[in-house]
Design a protein around this motif. Structure first.
Motif, PDB file in Angstrom:
ATOM      1  N   UNK A  50       0.860  -1.188   0.000  1.00  0.00           N
ATOM      2  CA  UNK A  50       0.000   0.000   0.000  1.00  0.00           C
ATOM      3  C   UNK A  50       0.893   1.234   0.000  1.00  0.00           C
ATOM      4  N   UNK A  51       0.612   2.175  -0.922  1.00  0.00           N
ATOM      5  CA  UNK A  51       1.405   3.403  -0.996  1.00  0.00           C
ATOM      6  C   UNK A  51       1.081   4.279   0.204  1.00  0.00           C
ATOM      7  N   UNK A  52       2.080   4.551   1.011  1.00  0.00           N
ATOM      8  CA  UNK A  52       1.951   5.427   2.172  1.00  0.00           C
ATOM      9  C   UNK A  52       3.230   6.256   2.283  1.00  0.00           C
ATOM     10  N   UNK A  53       3.063   7.526   2.577  1.00  0.00           N
ATOM     11  CA  UNK A  53       4.230   8.382   2.719  1.00  0.00           C
ATOM     12  C   UNK A  53       4.439   9.253   1.494  1.00  0.00           C
ATOM     13  N   UNK A  54       5.677   9.730   1.317  1.00  0.00           N
ATOM     14  CA  UNK A  54       5.975  10.747   0.311  1.00  0.00           C
ATOM     15  C   UNK A  54       6.331  10.116  -1.040  1.00  0.00           C
ATOM     16  N   UNK A  55       5.726  10.682  -2.098  1.00  0.00           N
ATOM     17  CA  UNK A  55       6.096  10.368  -3.474  1.00  0.00           C
ATOM     18  C   UNK A  55       6.742  11.612  -4.062  1.00  0.00           C
ATOM     19  N   UNK A  56       7.906  11.428  -4.720  1.00  0.00           N
ATOM     20  CA  UNK A  56       8.649  12.552  -5.285  1.00  0.00           C
ATOM     21  C   UNK A  56       8.790  12.347  -6.788  1.00  0.00           C
ATOM     22  N   UNK A  57       8.522  13.419  -7.578  1.00  0.00           N
ATOM     23  CA  UNK A  57       8.610  13.370  -9.030  1.00  0.00           C
ATOM     24  C   UNK A  57       9.848  14.122  -9.499  1.00  0.00           C
ATOM     25  N   UNK A  58      10.506  13.575 -10.548  1.00  0.00           N
ATOM     26  CA  UNK A  58      11.748  14.154 -11.061  1.00  0.00           C
ATOM     27  C   UNK A  58      11.653  14.366 -12.569  1.00  0.00           C
ATOM     28  N   UNK A  59      12.388  15.363 -13.043  1.00  0.00           N
ATOM     29  CA  UNK A  59      12.565  15.595 -14.474  1.00  0.00           C
ATOM     30  C   UNK A  59      14.033  15.944 -14.698  1.00  0.00           C
ATOM     31  N   UNK A  83       1.922  16.379 -18.927  1.00  0.00           N
ATOM     32  CA  UNK A  83       1.757  17.830 -19.031  1.00  0.00           C
ATOM     33  C   UNK A  83       0.738  18.365 -18.027  1.00  0.00           C
ATOM     34  N   UNK A  84       0.515  17.628 -16.945  1.00  0.00           N
ATOM     35  CA  UNK A  84      -0.515  18.006 -15.992  1.00  0.00           C
ATOM     36  C   UNK A  84      -0.015  17.806 -14.571  1.00  0.00           C
ATOM     37  N   UNK A  85      -0.448  18.685 -13.680  1.00  0.00           N
ATOM     38  CA  UNK A  85      -0.150  18.542 -12.252  1.00  0.00           C
ATOM     39  C   UNK A  85      -1.437  18.749 -11.469  1.00  0.00           C
ATOM     40  N   UNK A  97      -3.345  21.875 -12.902  1.00  0.00           N
ATOM     41  CA  UNK A  97      -2.539  22.767 -13.735  1.00  0.00           C
ATOM     42  C   UNK A  97      -2.162  22.030 -15.012  1.00  0.00           C
ATOM     43  N   UNK A  98      -2.403  22.679 -16.155  1.00  0.00           N
ATOM     44  CA  UNK A  98      -2.081  22.098 -17.452  1.00  0.00           C
ATOM     45  C   UNK A  98      -0.969  22.927 -18.092  1.00  0.00           C
ATOM     46  N   UNK A  99       0.097  22.240 -18.542  1.00  0.00           N
ATOM     47  CA  UNK A  99       1.262  22.921 -19.102  1.00  0.00           C
ATOM     48  C   UNK A  99       1.291  22.801 -20.620  1.00  0.00           C
ATOM     49  N   UNK A 100       1.979  23.737 -21.264  1.00  0.00           N
ATOM     50  CA  UNK A 100       2.118  23.696 -22.719  1.00  0.00           C
ATOM     51  C   UNK A 100       2.936  22.494 -23.165  1.00  0.00           C
ATOM     52  N   UNK A 101       3.907  22.118 -22.368  1.00  0.00           N
ATOM     53  CA  UNK A 101       4.672  20.908 -22.635  1.00  0.00           C
ATOM     54  C   UNK A 101       5.207  20.381 -21.311  1.00  0.00           C
ATOM     55  N   UNK A 102       5.648  19.138 -21.305  1.00  0.00           N
ATOM     56  CA  UNK A 102       6.061  18.483 -20.068  1.00  0.00           C
ATOM     57  C   UNK A 102       7.486  18.810 -19.663  1.00  0.00           C
ATOM     58  N   UNK A 103       8.220  19.530 -20.529  1.00  0.00           N
ATOM     59  CA  UNK A 103       9.635  19.754 -20.263  1.00  0.00           C
ATOM     60  C   UNK A 103       9.901  20.986 -19.408  1.00  0.00           C
ATOM     61  N   UNK A 104       8.911  21.841 -19.210  1.00  0.00           N
ATOM     62  CA  UNK A 104       9.110  23.045 -18.416  1.00  0.00           C
ATOM     63  C   UNK A 104       7.996  23.182 -17.372  1.00  0.00           C
ATOM     64  N   UNK A 105       7.755  22.107 -16.646  1.00  0.00           N
ATOM     65  CA  UNK A 105       6.659  22.107 -15.679  1.00  0.00           C
ATOM     66  C   UNK A 105       6.945  22.983 -14.472  1.00  0.00           C
ATOM     67  N   UNK A 106       8.209  23.340 -14.255  1.00  0.00           N
ATOM     68  CA  UNK A 106       8.535  24.204 -13.115  1.00  0.00           C
ATOM     69  C   UNK A 106       8.456  25.671 -13.482  1.00  0.00           C
ATOM     70  N   UNK A 107       8.203  25.994 -14.759  1.00  0.00           N
ATOM     71  CA  UNK A 107       8.143  27.374 -15.234  1.00  0.00           C
ATOM     72  C   UNK A 107       6.694  27.853 -15.221  1.00  0.00           C
ATOM     73  N   UNK A 108       6.428  28.896 -14.446  1.00  0.00           N
ATOM     74  CA  UNK A 108       5.059  29.417 -14.355  1.00  0.00           C
ATOM     75  C   UNK A 108       4.584  29.985 -15.696  1.00  0.00           C
ATOM     76  N   UNK A 109       5.502  30.435 -16.545  1.00  0.00           N
ATOM     77  CA  UNK A 109       5.128  30.961 -17.865  1.00  0.00           C
ATOM     78  C   UNK A 109       4.692  29.860 -18.814  1.00  0.00           C
ATOM     79  N   UNK A 110       4.907  28.611 -18.431  1.00  0.00           N
ATOM     80  CA  UNK A 110       4.551  27.476 -19.270  1.00  0.00           C
ATOM     81  C   UNK A 110       3.137  26.963 -18.978  1.00  0.00           C
ATOM     82  N   UNK A 111       2.437  27.588 -18.031  1.00  0.00           N
ATOM     83  CA  UNK A 111       1.087  27.139 -17.672  1.00  0.00           C
ATOM     84  C   UNK A 111       0.096  27.525 -18.770  1.00  0.00           C
ATOM     85  N   UNK A 112      -0.639  26.542 -19.265  1.00  0.00           N
ATOM     86  CA  UNK A 112      -1.639  26.769 -20.301  1.00  0.00           C
ATOM     87  C   UNK A 112      -2.975  27.162 -19.690  1.00  0.00           C
TER      88      UNK A 112
END
Length: 291
Positions: A50-59, A83-85, A97-112
């Motif tokens: 069973x998934x319990x605790x912290x999940x961390x995503x990386x790019x 392309x979604x968070x 949050x939907x992004x223009x592409x998945x490669x710049x998900x940390x960039x607020x200017x990339x939010x669609x």
């Protein structure tokens, strides 16, 4: 069966997992990667499968989101997928949050666009995916009531042909669109320069669109009267448009591929109504109806 130890398992076409197993069950830190074991996509923690605790995503080694799970369900934090968070607070969705592409998900200017939720229910959308000619701005807001459009701008979110409806107090007032044939290659950020007006849920002034399987109809209304319409036909390597327009006492038609023009006219002669159908000024058919 996997019983005890550390294993590499293939979980998708491009994804693998480095898993820790105790007594047939996942326990401890698990790692998801693609082709190379050092290129981690995410890590998560399991307790007896069973998934319990912290999940961390990386790019590419950069953390793009963290989320805490409770009993296999997202509870608090940011869940990242392509392309979604999704942001969760106390077990309920707070924002998408939907992004223009998945490669710049940390960039607020990339939010669609982004959707906000109240108590897990859709409440507001901020959309940056289009521009309206009558009101050019960086983003367009839409407010929901009971998860239904209530006020502001709402995109139909289609692909080849799209449009935006504008609401006031739950009533559709306008529809914004464009000439879809001129904008087929510009669907990623359409520019809407056609405004149509609704009354009692129907378009009475402007363009009404009807999408069928292999046909597309555009009706042109003026003060509640249908003035003309386009009938578009699609095939694998084929397209044609038939245009029909009401002018005085005649219906004029045009076939675009071969530049053929025709006319349907109803004339009155004594107690008879005579209908004539002509192509390129040659009468091909007539009909007569006695009063």
């Amino acid at each position: 069966k996997l019983f005890n130890g550390t294993f590499v398992v293939k979980t998708g076409e491009d994804t693998h997992e480095l898993i820790q197993v105790t007594d047939f069950k996942k326990n401890g830190l698990q790692k998801v990667f693609n082709y190379h074991i050092d290129n981690i996509l995410k890590t998560y923690t399991c307790v007896n499968d069973v998934v319990n605790g912290e999940t961390v995503f990386y790019d590419n080694g950069v953390i793009t989101g963290k989320i805490e799970y409770k009993n296999d369900l997202p509870y608090e934090g940011k869940l990242v997928e392509a392309q979604k968070a999704i942001i969760y607070k106390k077990g309920a969705i707070a924002e998408e949050i939907f992004y223009r592409n998945k490669y710049e998900r940390t960039d607020e200017n990339n939010i669609l666009k982004s959707k906000s939720f109240t108590s897990g229910k859709l409440a507001k959308i901020i959309d940056r995916s289009f521009t309206i000619a009558d009101k050019v701005q960086d983003s367009y807001e839409g407010i929901y009531k009971n998860e239904q459009p209530y006020s502001g701008y709402f995109s139909a979110e289609l692909r080849e042909f799209n449009y935006v409806n504008y609401y006031e107090e739950g009533i559709k007032k306008y529809q914004y669109s464009n000439n879809y044939l001129e904008n087929l290659e510009k669907y990623q950020h359409p520019y809407y320069d056609i405004r149509s007006t609704y009354k009692d849920g129907k378009i009475i002034d402007g363009v009404e669109y009807i999408k069928l399987d292999r046909q597309f109809i555009s009706k042109y209304w003026k003060n509640g009267v249908l003035k003309s319409f386009d009938f578009d036909v699609f095939g694998m390597h084929y397209f044609n448009r038939y245009h029909f327009e009401l002018k005085n006492n005649a219906i004029e038609l045009e076939e675009f591929n071969n530049k053929v023009k025709g006319k349907i006219v109803l004339e009155k002669s004594g107690n008879r109504n005579i209908g004539k159908f002509s192509i390129d000024n040659k009468v091909l058919a007539t009909s007569c109806l006695l009063e």
